[in-house]
Design a protein around this motif. Structure first.
Motif, PDB file in Angstrom:
ATOM      1  N   LYS A 121     -47.471  42.334 -31.883  1.00  0.00           N
ATOM      2  CA  LYS A 121     -46.857  41.032 -31.614  1.00  0.00           C
ATOM      3  C   LYS A 121     -45.608  40.827 -32.480  1.00  0.00           C
ATOM      4  O   LYS A 121     -44.563  40.365 -32.007  1.00  0.00           O
ATOM      5  N   LYS A 122     -45.742  41.169 -33.767  1.00  0.00           N
ATOM      6  CA  LYS A 122     -44.606  41.035 -34.693  1.00  0.00           C
ATOM      7  C   LYS A 122     -43.430  41.905 -34.242  1.00  0.00           C
ATOM      8  O   LYS A 122     -42.253  41.506 -34.317  1.00  0.00           O
ATOM      9  N   GLU A 125     -41.627  40.254 -31.407  1.00  0.00           N
ATOM     10  CA  GLU A 125     -40.823  39.123 -31.878  1.00  0.00           C
ATOM     11  C   GLU A 125     -39.523  39.593 -32.547  1.00  0.00           C
ATOM     12  O   GLU A 125     -38.453  39.017 -32.324  1.00  0.00           O
ATOM     13  N   LYS A 129     -35.682  38.809 -31.233  1.00  0.00           N
ATOM     14  CA  LYS A 129     -34.710  38.176 -32.115  1.00  0.00           C
ATOM     15  C   LYS A 129     -33.415  38.993 -32.189  1.00  0.00           C
ATOM     16  O   LYS A 129     -32.304  38.447 -32.144  1.00  0.00           O
TER      17      LYS A 129
END
Length: 199
Positions: A121-122, A125, A129
């Protein structure tokens, strides 16, 4: 008596010859005066022509200088546009390489992050970004390029407008100067007893 009449006729013939001679001399003097006046008029005309040619050469030189400056300005603008395009393409290439590197890292990360959902998940993200930042950078660059193009268009328009204003002012001055010269010439011709419309 008849001889006396003959003498009288001879005197009349002689006086007619003298009158004709005087008339011829007067006509000759008038012709010489007219020739002198015409020579003076021709000298004035030559001087005016010389001055007009000189002024024309000056205006031509100024126009050539202005055209040269405008050409240099266009070349400078072309060079700047080419440089900006090169920089933009370089940045696009660098961003393409960076995106490719990120995609490679993402592929590696996917294989490595199969153990943990949190790390996956990180990773998603972080990727989102970075892509957003790159999109924002691209948008900013496009805005800057558009702004610079408008600025260069405005500079070019202003330069051309200023050139037109200067040319109009020079034409007005030349027209005024030409009218003044013409009126002086008419006055000079009138002083010599010549009608400018007859010439």
């Amino acid at each position: 008596m008849p001889p006396k009449k003959k003498k009288g006729k001879g005197k009349k013939k002689a006086s007619k010859k003298d009158d004709a001679k005087l008339e011829l001399e007067d006509s000759y003097k008038r012709t010489l005066d007219e020739i002198a006046a015409l020579k003076d008029h021709l000298a004035v005309r030559r001087d005016l022509t010389r001055r007009a040619q000189s002024a024309s050469l000056d205006i031509t030189k100024r126009m050539e200088e202005t055209e040269r400056l405008l050409k240099e300005h266009k070349e400078d603008q072309k060079d700047i546009n080419a440089d900006m395009t090169r920089q933009y393409k370089t940045m696009q290439t660098e961003m393409g390489l960076r995106i490719h590197q990120l995609e490679t890292e993402l592929g590696r990360t996917r294989t490595q992050l199969s153990a943990t959902e949190a790390e996956l998940k990180k990773s998603y993200e972080d990727r989102k970004k970075m892509i957003d930042e790159k999109d924002n950078i691209i948008k900013d660059l496009k805005l800057k390029i558009d702004s610079m193009e408008k600025a260069y268009d405005n500079v070019l328009r202003e330069a051309l407008d200023n050139l037109i204003i200067k040319l109009d002012a020079a034409k007005l001055l030349w027209d005024q100067h030409s009218s003044l010269i013409q009126s002086k010439n008419k006055q000079t011709l009138l002083e010599f007893g010549l009608n400018p419309q007859d010439i």
